[in-house]
Design a protein around this motif. Structure first.
Motif, PDB file in Angstrom:
ATOM      1  N   ILE A  10       0.864  -1.179   0.000  1.00  0.00           N
ATOM      2  CA  ILE A  10       0.000   0.000   0.000  1.00  0.00           C
ATOM      3  C   ILE A  10       0.900   1.228   0.000  1.00  0.00           C
ATOM      4  O   ILE A  10       1.690   1.433   0.929  1.00  0.00           O
ATOM      5  CB  ILE A  10      -0.925  -0.001   1.234  1.00  0.00           C
ATOM      6  CG1 ILE A  10      -1.728  -1.301   1.277  1.00  0.00           C
ATOM      7  CG2 ILE A  10      -1.870   1.197   1.199  1.00  0.00           C
ATOM      8  CD1 ILE A  10      -2.355  -1.584   2.625  1.00  0.00           C
ATOM      9  N   ASN A  11       0.803   2.041  -1.041  1.00  0.00           N
ATOM     10  CA  ASN A  11       1.775   3.109  -1.253  1.00  0.00           C
ATOM     11  C   ASN A  11       1.221   4.502  -0.965  1.00  0.00           C
ATOM     12  O   ASN A  11       0.042   4.771  -1.177  1.00  0.00           O
ATOM     13  CB  ASN A  11       2.280   3.074  -2.700  1.00  0.00           C
ATOM     14  CG  ASN A  11       3.403   4.056  -2.935  1.00  0.00           C
ATOM     15  OD1 ASN A  11       4.431   4.007  -2.260  1.00  0.00           O
ATOM     16  ND2 ASN A  11       3.223   4.965  -3.876  1.00  0.00           N
ATOM     17  N   TYR A  12       2.121   5.363  -0.487  1.00  0.00           N
ATOM     18  CA  TYR A  12       1.813   6.793  -0.344  1.00  0.00           C
ATOM     19  C   TYR A  12       3.012   7.585  -0.838  1.00  0.00           C
ATOM     20  O   TYR A  12       4.153   7.336  -0.415  1.00  0.00           O
ATOM     21  CB  TYR A  12       1.513   7.161   1.111  1.00  0.00           C
ATOM     22  CG  TYR A  12       1.195   8.633   1.300  1.00  0.00           C
ATOM     23  CD1 TYR A  12      -0.038   9.147   0.924  1.00  0.00           C
ATOM     24  CD2 TYR A  12       2.131   9.514   1.854  1.00  0.00           C
ATOM     25  CE1 TYR A  12      -0.340  10.491   1.080  1.00  0.00           C
ATOM     26  CE2 TYR A  12       1.832  10.848   2.028  1.00  0.00           C
ATOM     27  CZ  TYR A  12       0.596  11.340   1.633  1.00  0.00           C
ATOM     28  OH  TYR A  12       0.302  12.677   1.789  1.00  0.00           O
ATOM     29  N   ASN A  13       2.773   8.538  -1.730  1.00  0.00           N
ATOM     30  CA  ASN A  13       3.828   9.398  -2.240  1.00  0.00           C
ATOM     31  C   ASN A  13       3.844  10.705  -1.452  1.00  0.00           C
ATOM     32  O   ASN A  13       2.847  11.445  -1.445  1.00  0.00           O
ATOM     33  CB  ASN A  13       3.608   9.672  -3.732  1.00  0.00           C
ATOM     34  CG  ASN A  13       3.730   8.399  -4.554  1.00  0.00           C
ATOM     35  OD1 ASN A  13       4.700   7.660  -4.436  1.00  0.00           O
ATOM     36  ND2 ASN A  13       2.728   8.131  -5.381  1.00  0.00           N
ATOM     37  N   VAL A  14       4.949  10.956  -0.776  1.00  0.00           N
ATOM     38  CA  VAL A  14       5.061  12.102   0.130  1.00  0.00           C
ATOM     39  C   VAL A  14       5.397  13.352  -0.674  1.00  0.00           C
ATOM     40  O   VAL A  14       6.426  13.395  -1.361  1.00  0.00           O
ATOM     41  CB  VAL A  14       6.141  11.851   1.198  1.00  0.00           C
ATOM     42  CG1 VAL A  14       6.153  12.964   2.222  1.00  0.00           C
ATOM     43  CG2 VAL A  14       5.917  10.504   1.884  1.00  0.00           C
ATOM     44  N   PRO A  15       4.558  14.398  -0.602  1.00  0.00           N
ATOM     45  CA  PRO A  15       4.756  15.584  -1.447  1.00  0.00           C
ATOM     46  C   PRO A  15       6.004  16.399  -1.125  1.00  0.00           C
ATOM     47  O   PRO A  15       6.475  17.140  -1.964  1.00  0.00           O
ATOM     48  CB  PRO A  15       3.493  16.422  -1.185  1.00  0.00           C
ATOM     49  CG  PRO A  15       2.499  15.460  -0.640  1.00  0.00           C
ATOM     50  CD  PRO A  15       3.291  14.459   0.135  1.00  0.00           C
ATOM     51  N   ASN A  16       6.538  16.295   0.094  1.00  0.00           N
ATOM     52  CA  ASN A  16       7.765  17.018   0.413  1.00  0.00           C
ATOM     53  C   ASN A  16       8.546  16.283   1.496  1.00  0.00           C
ATOM     54  O   ASN A  16       7.985  15.509   2.268  1.00  0.00           O
ATOM     55  CB  ASN A  16       7.481  18.461   0.845  1.00  0.00           C
ATOM     56  CG  ASN A  16       6.732  18.540   2.165  1.00  0.00           C
ATOM     57  OD1 ASN A  16       6.007  17.632   2.547  1.00  0.00           O
ATOM     58  ND2 ASN A  16       6.905  19.644   2.873  1.00  0.00           N
ATOM     59  N   ARG A  17       9.843  16.478   1.526  1.00  0.00           N
ATOM     60  CA  ARG A  17      10.729  15.745   2.422  1.00  0.00           C
ATOM     61  C   ARG A  17      10.391  15.982   3.887  1.00  0.00           C
ATOM     62  O   ARG A  17      10.601  15.107   4.738  1.00  0.00           O
ATOM     63  CB  ARG A  17      12.182  16.155   2.140  1.00  0.00           C
ATOM     64  CG  ARG A  17      13.218  15.524   3.055  1.00  0.00           C
ATOM     65  CD  ARG A  17      13.258  14.017   2.930  1.00  0.00           C
ATOM     66  NE  ARG A  17      14.194  13.558   1.938  1.00  0.00           N
ATOM     67  CZ  ARG A  17      14.449  12.273   1.694  1.00  0.00           C
ATOM     68  NH1 ARG A  17      13.811  11.338   2.355  1.00  0.00           N
ATOM     69  NH2 ARG A  17      15.303  11.914   0.774  1.00  0.00           N
ATOM     70  N   GLU A  18       9.866  17.148   4.220  1.00  0.00           N
ATOM     71  CA  GLU A  18       9.556  17.480   5.612  1.00  0.00           C
ATOM     72  C   GLU A  18       8.261  16.839   6.101  1.00  0.00           C
ATOM     73  O   GLU A  18       7.916  16.944   7.273  1.00  0.00           O
ATOM     74  CB  GLU A  18       9.475  19.005   5.788  1.00  0.00           C
ATOM     75  CG  GLU A  18      10.808  19.722   5.587  1.00  0.00           C
ATOM     76  CD  GLU A  18      11.230  19.767   4.122  1.00  0.00           C
ATOM     77  OE1 GLU A  18      10.320  19.787   3.245  1.00  0.00           O
ATOM     78  OE2 GLU A  18      12.442  19.764   3.838  1.00  0.00           O
ATOM     79  N   VAL A  19       7.529  16.188   5.219  1.00  0.00           N
ATOM     80  CA  VAL A  19       6.281  15.477   5.539  1.00  0.00           C
ATOM     81  C   VAL A  19       5.263  16.422   6.189  1.00  0.00           C
ATOM     82  O   VAL A  19       4.645  16.121   7.195  1.00  0.00           O
ATOM     83  CB  VAL A  19       6.550  14.254   6.446  1.00  0.00           C
ATOM     84  CG1 VAL A  19       5.405  13.244   6.321  1.00  0.00           C
ATOM     85  CG2 VAL A  19       7.859  13.562   6.115  1.00  0.00           C
ATOM     86  N   THR A  20       5.097  17.586   5.569  1.00  0.00           N
ATOM     87  CA  THR A  20       4.174  18.595   6.099  1.00  0.00           C
ATOM     88  C   THR A  20       2.942  18.784   5.221  1.00  0.00           C
ATOM     89  O   THR A  20       2.027  19.507   5.599  1.00  0.00           O
ATOM     90  CB  THR A  20       4.878  19.961   6.220  1.00  0.00           C
ATOM     91  OG1 THR A  20       5.310  20.397   4.917  1.00  0.00           O
ATOM     92  CG2 THR A  20       6.090  19.885   7.149  1.00  0.00           C
TER      93      THR A  20
END
Length: 310
Positions: free
Chosen positions: A138-148
């Motif tokens: 189950i995948n999630y693509n994180v929009p930015n490195r800071e996970v904000t």
């Protein structure tokens, strides 16, 4: 948070065992497994435990030790396709192959497998989703490195009630709520999403989320029930947490180690030390009081650091 270990180190650690530290024998892998089991024993029986990274914790001489899996319900792996070593970069094929093999074996034992990839381009995101689906992850693509930030795309969005981890088809990974001006704005934003599983911090800018807050986000915007689990770092102490004492800045306790050079304010700990484990126990009390459905254990791979340190 965010792929803290170098690729080469991760690959090497798959084949290492226990070492001497500070004049005594410490089985770093065994101590981390024991800590996770201790955490599981403290939680209510129905609570979910998801571990971030370090799937090799359950292997010996290349073989999966199935009895060691007791105490966890799922494993999440960072940057298996994108994000290691840099945001948006394609992770090395050797790194991916090694992880995929073991994560598939763990999934075959009934555990849920989640992947978080640090990328936001259309092609990279599509590739991550496709590769994860092929492997049953189950995948999630994180929009930015800071996970904000929240990724607005929700694969396999649905209106079903999510009662168990095996029911989850998508999830949100949001560890840093600093972009939100108030807790109300933060909670309202989460409430208006349709993710099956929320992985979030138990605190908003230093203040613990309440049972009322969790009830507000327990249902998807489309009406279906979902799961809400709390982030918990067990291998590093963070100087912005409620447990941090100012005197530690100049006079750190014996179990507190050096700062993680990639994450300011995060310090490795001797996770087998009783005083640190008591802090974790107190943290868990706050999580259970708020009514979360489980915990998401991060910095499990700190034992790599101690092996490398020696």
């Amino acid at each position: 948070m965010g792929g803290k270990r170098e690729v080469i180190l991760v690959i090497i650690m798959f084949f290492l065992g226990s070492f001497k530290v500070f004049g005594g024998e410490v089985d770093y892998r065994g101590e981390m497994r024991r800590l996770i089991r201790h955490i599981d024993a403290q939680l209510p029986e129905e609570y979910i435990v998801i571990q971030q990274n370090a799937v090799d914790l359950y292997y010996k001489n290349g073989e999966l030790m199935r009895d060691w899996l007791v105490g966890i319900d799922g494993i999440s792996q960072e940057s298996i396709y994108y994000g290691n070593p840099e945001y948006n970069s394609r992770s090395p094929q050797s790194y991916r192959n090694l992880l995929e093999k073991r994560l598939k074996e763990v999934r075959g034992e009934g555990l849920a497998v989640f992947t978080t990839n640090y990328t936001k381009t259309l092609w990279n995101s599509w590739t991550s989703d496709r590769e994860a689906k092929k492997s049953g992850f189950i995948n999630y693509n994180v929009p930015n490195r800071e996970v904000t930030q929240i990724n607005s795309k929700i694969p396999y969005e649905n209106t079903e009630d999510i009662e168990e981890l095996k029911d989850v088809k998508n999830f949100l990974y949001l560890l840093n709520p600093e972009r939100y001006r108030s807790k109300r704005e933060y909670i309202d934003t989460l409430a208006k999403t349709n993710f099956d599983l929320l992985v979030i911090d138990a605190f908003f800018k230093g203040k613990a989320l309440t049972e009322k807050d969790i009830e507000r986000i327990r249902y998807k915007w489309n009406g279906g029930r979902r799961l809400v689990v709390s982030y918990l770092s067990i291998g590093e102490a963070e100087d912005y947490r409620h447990y941090w004492k100012k005197r530690w800045n100049d006079n750190p306790p014996e179990w507190l180690g050096e700062e993680n050079p990639r994450w300011e304010g995060n310090y490795v700990v001797k996770y087998w030390h009783r005083e640190w484990q008591e802090i974790i126990e107190g943290y868990i009390d706050r999580i259970t009081e708020a009514g979360f459905d489980g915990v998401f254990l991060d910095t499990v791979d700190t034992y790599y650091y101690y092996i490398n340190y020696d």
